[in-house]
Write a protein that holds these residues in place. Structure first.
Motif, PDB file in Angstrom:
ATOM      1  N   ALA A 388       0.831  -1.204   0.000  1.00 39.15           N
ATOM      2  CA  ALA A 388       0.000   0.000   0.000  1.00 39.15           C
ATOM      3  C   ALA A 388       0.863   1.250   0.000  1.00 39.15           C
ATOM      4  O   ALA A 388       2.032   1.230   0.435  1.00 39.15           O
ATOM      5  CB  ALA A 388      -0.923   0.020   1.216  1.00 39.15           C
ATOM      6  N   ALA A 389       0.302   2.331  -0.491  1.00 41.60           N
ATOM      7  CA  ALA A 389       0.922   3.654  -0.436  1.00 41.60           C
ATOM      8  C   ALA A 389      -0.176   4.694  -0.445  1.00 41.60           C
ATOM      9  O   ALA A 389      -1.221   4.504  -1.071  1.00 41.60           O
ATOM     10  CB  ALA A 389       1.869   3.871  -1.617  1.00 41.60           C
ATOM     11  N   VAL A 399       3.147   7.724   2.565  1.00 37.87           N
ATOM     12  CA  VAL A 399       3.339   6.587   3.459  1.00 37.87           C
ATOM     13  C   VAL A 399       3.316   5.312   2.632  1.00 37.87           C
ATOM     14  O   VAL A 399       2.501   5.170   1.713  1.00 37.87           O
ATOM     15  CB  VAL A 399       2.235   6.533   4.534  1.00 37.87           C
ATOM     16  CG1 VAL A 399       2.348   5.263   5.374  1.00 37.87           C
ATOM     17  CG2 VAL A 399       2.302   7.766   5.426  1.00 37.87           C
ATOM     18  N   THR A 400       4.219   4.385   2.955  1.00 33.15           N
ATOM     19  CA  THR A 400       4.201   3.072   2.321  1.00 33.15           C
ATOM     20  C   THR A 400       4.035   1.998   3.379  1.00 33.15           C
ATOM     21  O   THR A 400       4.471   2.151   4.527  1.00 33.15           O
ATOM     22  CB  THR A 400       5.502   2.802   1.534  1.00 33.15           C
ATOM     23  OG1 THR A 400       6.633   2.941   2.416  1.00 33.15           O
ATOM     24  CG2 THR A 400       5.636   3.762   0.370  1.00 33.15           C
ATOM     25  N   GLY A 401       3.410   0.892   2.991  1.00 35.67           N
ATOM     26  CA  GLY A 401       3.198  -0.224   3.903  1.00 35.67           C
ATOM     27  C   GLY A 401       3.591  -1.529   3.264  1.00 35.67           C
ATOM     28  O   GLY A 401       3.507  -1.697   2.044  1.00 35.67           O
ATOM     29  N   LEU A 409       5.757   0.275   8.050  1.00 30.32           N
ATOM     30  CA  LEU A 409       4.909   1.448   7.863  1.00 30.32           C
ATOM     31  C   LEU A 409       5.788   2.682   8.006  1.00 30.32           C
ATOM     32  O   LEU A 409       6.231   3.020   9.110  1.00 30.32           O
ATOM     33  CB  LEU A 409       3.788   1.451   8.911  1.00 30.32           C
ATOM     34  CG  LEU A 409       2.665   2.468   8.712  1.00 30.32           C
ATOM     35  CD1 LEU A 409       1.894   2.189   7.424  1.00 30.32           C
ATOM     36  CD2 LEU A 409       1.709   2.467   9.905  1.00 30.32           C
ATOM     37  N   CYS A 410       6.067   3.352   6.885  1.00 27.19           N
ATOM     38  CA  CYS A 410       7.032   4.447   6.871  1.00 27.19           C
ATOM     39  C   CYS A 410       6.471   5.674   6.166  1.00 27.19           C
ATOM     40  O   CYS A 410       5.696   5.556   5.205  1.00 27.19           O
ATOM     41  CB  CYS A 410       8.323   4.035   6.158  1.00 27.19           C
ATOM     42  SG  CYS A 410       9.221   2.712   6.974  1.00 27.19           S
ATOM     43  N   LEU A 411       6.909   6.833   6.643  1.00 23.84           N
ATOM     44  CA  LEU A 411       6.579   8.112   6.016  1.00 23.84           C
ATOM     45  C   LEU A 411       7.822   8.635   5.319  1.00 23.84           C
ATOM     46  O   LEU A 411       8.909   8.696   5.907  1.00 23.84           O
ATOM     47  CB  LEU A 411       6.109   9.110   7.083  1.00 23.84           C
ATOM     48  CG  LEU A 411       5.864  10.548   6.621  1.00 23.84           C
ATOM     49  CD1 LEU A 411       4.681  10.615   5.650  1.00 23.84           C
ATOM     50  CD2 LEU A 411       5.606  11.458   7.821  1.00 23.84           C
ATOM     51  N   TRP A 412       7.667   9.019   4.035  1.00 21.72           N
ATOM     52  CA  TRP A 412       8.789   9.473   3.218  1.00 21.72           C
ATOM     53  C   TRP A 412       8.516  10.864   2.658  1.00 21.72           C
ATOM     54  O   TRP A 412       7.375  11.215   2.373  1.00 21.72           O
ATOM     55  CB  TRP A 412       9.014   8.528   2.031  1.00 21.72           C
ATOM     56  CG  TRP A 412       9.082   7.087   2.382  1.00 21.72           C
ATOM     57  CD1 TRP A 412       8.040   6.210   2.476  1.00 21.72           C
ATOM     58  CD2 TRP A 412      10.263   6.344   2.700  1.00 21.72           C
ATOM     59  NE1 TRP A 412       8.485   4.963   2.820  1.00 21.72           N
ATOM     60  CE2 TRP A 412       9.854   5.010   2.967  1.00 21.72           C
ATOM     61  CE3 TRP A 412      11.624   6.679   2.776  1.00 21.72           C
ATOM     62  CZ2 TRP A 412      10.765   4.010   3.311  1.00 21.72           C
ATOM     63  CZ3 TRP A 412      12.522   5.673   3.115  1.00 21.72           C
ATOM     64  CH2 TRP A 412      12.101   4.368   3.381  1.00 21.72           C
ATOM     65  N   SER A 413       9.581  11.630   2.482  1.00 19.09           N
ATOM     66  CA  SER A 413       9.470  12.888   1.750  1.00 19.09           C
ATOM     67  C   SER A 413       9.492  12.588   0.261  1.00 19.09           C
ATOM     68  O   SER A 413       9.867  11.479  -0.158  1.00 19.09           O
ATOM     69  CB  SER A 413      10.620  13.832   2.106  1.00 19.09           C
ATOM     70  OG  SER A 413      11.830  13.381   1.507  1.00 19.09           O
ATOM     71  N   ILE A 414       9.120  13.556  -0.545  1.00 21.21           N
ATOM     72  CA  ILE A 414       9.130  13.334  -2.000  1.00 21.21           C
ATOM     73  C   ILE A 414      10.550  13.210  -2.532  1.00 21.21           C
ATOM     74  O   ILE A 414      10.748  12.815  -3.684  1.00 21.21           O
ATOM     75  CB  ILE A 414       8.381  14.464  -2.742  1.00 21.21           C
ATOM     76  CG1 ILE A 414       8.950  15.836  -2.372  1.00 21.21           C
ATOM     77  CG2 ILE A 414       6.890  14.389  -2.454  1.00 21.21           C
ATOM     78  CD1 ILE A 414       8.331  16.966  -3.155  1.00 21.21           C
TER      79      ILE A 414
END
Length: 614
Positions: A388-389, A399-401, A409-414
């Motif tokens: 998932a994203a 966020v990606t899962g 479960l992580c939060l990323w910058s562009i």
């Protein structure tokens, strides 16, 4: 992975102010209140029956087509004022002898909006009348207080008023007086200890930090209006009519008509001039186009927010982006090495993120079709990949899962910088962020729903269900989540308290990942694929199954559906038959229009892949 549909992971054993609607204050100070429902008395004579002024008293029926005449009149006066017709509002008030609210209510409203907290409390709860040596009181019923609805906790109302006072003192950096309010006015009310502890911790905050922690926009923002609205819920509506009440009643009428209109799908609000009924022929019930460019089963699909593009992916390793004006392929994205199970458009539609079983997520530039970012920090030795994203509403992060690995479960910058990692012991099946950016909902392969405060990253609550889930969506108003269940059920759940609002039954689901979504012009529909190769559509409000549509090859699954956000009469479905079907309404000369568009734009008739091959 079987040749029929994408299975969800079943083995969990390895998991560790304006005075809205009120008459003008100057007008109120010229009358004398008897403290009743918006009626006024005159000083020249004894109190008049029903609050009617003698100059305009007339023999009128007390009923208006079965409705209370006073209530209707006061609602109309308020509505005229809301519409900006103050002259007409004053005229109707004068002729009828009714006012929207008593002078005491108007004074209370004014005190709250002006931040006069002592006066607001005295007007709301009452005060001892001053000793004026007899004569007529000129305090407009001040000492009587306002009438409450039954069962109101008056200390809770005091707490709300004093909390606003406390926050405003903190905002103005008057810490001494704020501390006195906390100790002498808030603490004695014996409200929840956690609330007092939170308020106490705000003493050391900066003004900006205060606003963020309290979720409050300051004395000059809307906070006083919000407080007034909250307090008004506890005041008898016969005394203080809720703001914009006639408009709310009209909204209820429209919603009631819509709830009984099975095929409601217009882009405009129903008219008030006639009863509302939508024609079935204007509903998207037939396939107008079949797209066969996918090399495998179709598992993921989404229209861009502007409705101009459609992205599809699935069992094959490539991703297709279509131009929805012609449904010619704009880009074929081919850098993934395994199935592409998920995709999502950025809020501005300039980027597309894709999640693959090759354990990577890729961000693509939509205009050029080039990959601009690769995320591979989910590397692990287990089966499966990214599941998932979801994009943050501002489009600056996502966020990606994944099912496995240390970073599920992580939060990323562009730019690919890891901004946050949630330490979780479950496997992420799907996730969604509310459009208002306040919450994130995650579903796990262990049958959990986990709700996070997206602004603080903290978990708010989690619930364990009896059945596994395959997908989650959040409504545009950020109030509800839509959950697909593996037991052939879809649930609409209130995010605030996890209350099940509606269940939708009929589709078949048990072995494979089937995705549902909101549909229609006002998200008043629920649409889902099914393991019986059909598409199912329900009325969201009443749960009625409206249509069961056939078209995809059987046996097989319809794995995913997507509704065009800018065309209420178009949706798409993707299935095991490698086909994407475009659905629209009857008598829609879709093919002729499409051929005309292609002939006038010949450059769109061939696709480009992201490696430069066409």
């Amino acid at each position: 992975m079987t040749a029929q549909g994408m299975r969800f992971h079943q083995d969990a054993s390895t998991s560790n102010g304006t005075l809205n609607g009120s008459t003008h204050l100057e007008h109120h100070t010229q009358t004398y209140s008897n403290g009743t429902n918006g009626h006024t008395d005159t000083p020249e004579k004894l109190p008049q029956k029903n609050g009617i002024h003698p100059p305009t008293a007339r023999a009128t029926p007390q009923s208006f087509y079965g409705h209370d005449r006073e209530e209707v009149t006061r609602l109309i006066i308020q509505a005229l004022d809301d519409l900006g017709y103050q002259g007409a509002s004053n005229t109707l008030s004068r002729e009828s002898g009714y006012e929207v609210e008593s002078p005491g209510v108007a004074l209370f409203r004014h005190a709250v909006l002006q931040g006069d907290w002592s006066e607001a409390e005295a007007l709301l709860f009452g005060s001892e009348p001053p000793d004026e040596g007899g004569g007529v009181s000129i305090h407009n019923g001040h000492h009587q207080g306002l009438k409450f609805v039954e069962g109101v906790d008056q200390d809770q109302l005091r707490f709300l008023l004093r909390k606003q006072k406390y926050l405003e003192l903190l905002e103005s950096k008057d810490l001494g007086r704020a501390l006195m309010v906390l100790r002498q006015e808030l603490t004695p009310l014996q409200q929840e200890r956690s609330q007092l502890q939170q308020l106490s911790s705000m003493l050391v905050n900066t003004p900006d930090g205060l606003k963020k922690e309290a979720q409050w926009d300051g004395a000059t923002g809307q906070s006083r209006h919000i407080l007034l609205q909250e307090l008004s819920k506890s005041i008898s509506p016969s005394v203080m009519i809720p703001e914009h009440r006639l408009a709310d009643l009209l909204d209820q009428v429209k919603r009631n008509q819509i709830s009984h209109c099975l095929y409601h799908n217009p882009s405009r609000s129903p008219s008030l001039f006639a009863d509302h009924v939508c024609d079935r022929s204007q509903f998207p019930l037939r396939t107008v186009l079949e797209l066969g460019q996918n090399a495998g089963e179709v598992w993921a699909m989404e229209f861009s927010h502007d409705g101009k593009m459609l992205a599809t992916s699935g069992q094959a390793t490539d991703v297709l982006i279509y131009d929805t004006n012609t449904f010619q392929v704009l880009h074929r994205l081919i850098e993934h090495k395994d199935h592409v199970a998920y995709l999502a458009w950025s809020p501005d539609d300039r980027k597309l993120i894709t999640c693959s079983h090759d354990k990577t997520a890729r961000v693509w530039d939509a205009p050029s079709g080039q990959c601009i970012l690769k995320i591979n920090h989910h590397n692990h030795d287990g089966p499966g990949g990214l599941t998932a994203a979801v994009w943050s509403p501002d489009g600056q992060s996502f966020v990606t899962g994944s099912l496995h690995g240390k970073h599920r479960l992580c939060l990323w910058s562009i730019d690919g910088e890891k901004l946050h990692n949630w330490e979780v012991d479950y496997r992420v099946q799907d996730c969604a962020i509310s459009p208002n950016g306040k919450r994130m909902v995650v579903i796990s392969s262990e049958s959990q729903i986990i709700v996070y405060d997206y602004e603080t990253y903290a978990e708010e609550y989690s619930i364990l269900l009896k059945s596994q889930m395959t997908c989650v969506n959040i409504s545009q108003d950020s109030q509800h989540m839509l959950i697909n269940m593996a037991n052939s059920e879809i649930q609409l759940i209130k995010i605030d308290n996890a209350e099940i609002v509606k269940r939708y039954m009929g589709q078949q689901q048990g072995q494979f990942v089937i995705r549902s979504t909101f549909g229609g012009a006002d998200q008043n529909l629920i649409i889902s694929g099914s393991e019986d190769a059909r598409v199912y559509i329900w009325h969201k409000e009443n749960g009625t199954l409206i249509e069961t549509l056939e078209g995809h090859q059987s046996p097989g699954c319809v794995n995913v559906v997507a509704w065009n956000p800018t065309d209420p009469c178009m949706f798409a479905s993707g299935g095991d038959d490698h086909k994407v079907r475009i659905w629209s309404k009857e008598n829609n000369d879709f093919q002729t229009k499409r051929r005309n568009r292609i002939s006038t734009n010949p450059s769109t008739s061939s696709f480009r892949d992201n490696a430069g091959r066409g």
